[in-house]
Design a protein around this motif. Structure first.
Motif, PDB file in Angstrom:
ATOM      1  N   ALA A   2       0.820  -1.211   0.000  1.00 36.89           N
ATOM      2  CA  ALA A   2       0.000   0.000   0.000  1.00 36.89           C
ATOM      3  C   ALA A   2       0.856   1.265   0.000  1.00 36.89           C
ATOM      4  O   ALA A   2       1.933   1.306   0.558  1.00 36.89           O
ATOM      5  CB  ALA A   2      -0.922   0.004   1.208  1.00 36.89           C
ATOM      6  N   GLU A  13      -8.750  -0.610   2.413  1.00 39.57           N
ATOM      7  CA  GLU A  13      -7.899  -1.416   1.537  1.00 39.57           C
ATOM      8  C   GLU A  13      -8.468  -2.814   1.373  1.00 39.57           C
ATOM      9  O   GLU A  13      -9.111  -3.341   2.276  1.00 39.57           O
ATOM     10  CB  GLU A  13      -6.489  -1.562   2.118  1.00 39.57           C
ATOM     11  CG  GLU A  13      -5.631  -0.359   1.996  1.00 39.57           C
ATOM     12  CD  GLU A  13      -4.198  -0.639   2.423  1.00 39.57           C
ATOM     13  OE1 GLU A  13      -3.872  -1.777   2.831  1.00 39.57           O
ATOM     14  OE2 GLU A  13      -3.395   0.293   2.343  1.00 39.57           O
ATOM     15  N   THR A  32      -6.806   0.402  -2.818  1.00 41.98           N
ATOM     16  CA  THR A  32      -6.914   1.385  -1.749  1.00 41.98           C
ATOM     17  C   THR A  32      -7.925   2.448  -2.152  1.00 41.98           C
ATOM     18  O   THR A  32      -7.773   3.079  -3.199  1.00 41.98           O
ATOM     19  CB  THR A  32      -5.551   2.054  -1.469  1.00 41.98           C
ATOM     20  OG1 THR A  32      -4.580   1.040  -1.176  1.00 41.98           O
ATOM     21  CG2 THR A  32      -5.647   3.020  -0.293  1.00 41.98           C
TER      22      THR A  32
END
Length: 158
Positions: A2, A13, A32
């Motif tokens: 991420a 997420e 995300t």
């Protein structure tokens, strides 16, 4: 995988795992939720090298290898639009730019899709991210003539 967030706000997420048409795990991804849409990050290997590949969000989260990922249905189309980034009245919510696989068969990419979200009306949950065997021509209906489905990853609801 991420991306670091500087705002301090928690961004939703979803982690995904890609399977090849041969049934092998070939990499992972992270979706995300951002204020601008969904950032899709992928880290894949063992794809056909030195070539462009269509990358789409498909309507269903079923990634059945035996059907060649046809179980994922067509492209996700929350807005009832035409297919293609180059078509007036396009694109589908699931249409995204082609991605290039390097000489070593790896694809590492970040793509922001501003037409989808995590939650809400254009939710990616329960859908699938699909890599096609060829490049999307950005205009052929209904799906860009990108060839067979080479890999898929279901997007979980939770």
């Amino acid at each position: 995988m991420a991306v670091a967030q500087s705002s301090g706000a928690e961004m939703p997420e979803k982690d995904i795992t890609f399977t090849s048409a041969e049934g092998e795990e070939i990499g992972t991804g992270t979706l995300t939720g951002t204020p601008a849409g969904v950032l899709i990050e992928v880290d894949l290997q063992n794809l056909p090298a030195d070539s462009w590949h269509g990358l789409h969000i498909h309507a269903k989260g079923a990634c059945d290898v035996e059907s060649g990922f046809k179980s994922a249905g067509g492209h996700f189309n929350a807005g009832d639009t035409e297919h293609g980034l180059m078509v007036e009245g396009g694109a589908h919510s699931g249409d995204m730019p082609n991605q290039y696989v390097s000489a070593d068969g790896k694809l590492i990419a970040q793509v922001l899709n501003t037409a989808v979200s995590i939650g809400g009306e254009a939710d990616v949950s329960g859908r699938a991210i699909v890599i096609h065997g060829g490049a999307d021509d950005y205009e052929s209906q209904p799906s860009g003539d990108a060839g067979e489905r080479s890999a898929g990853a279901p997007v979980p609801y939770t």
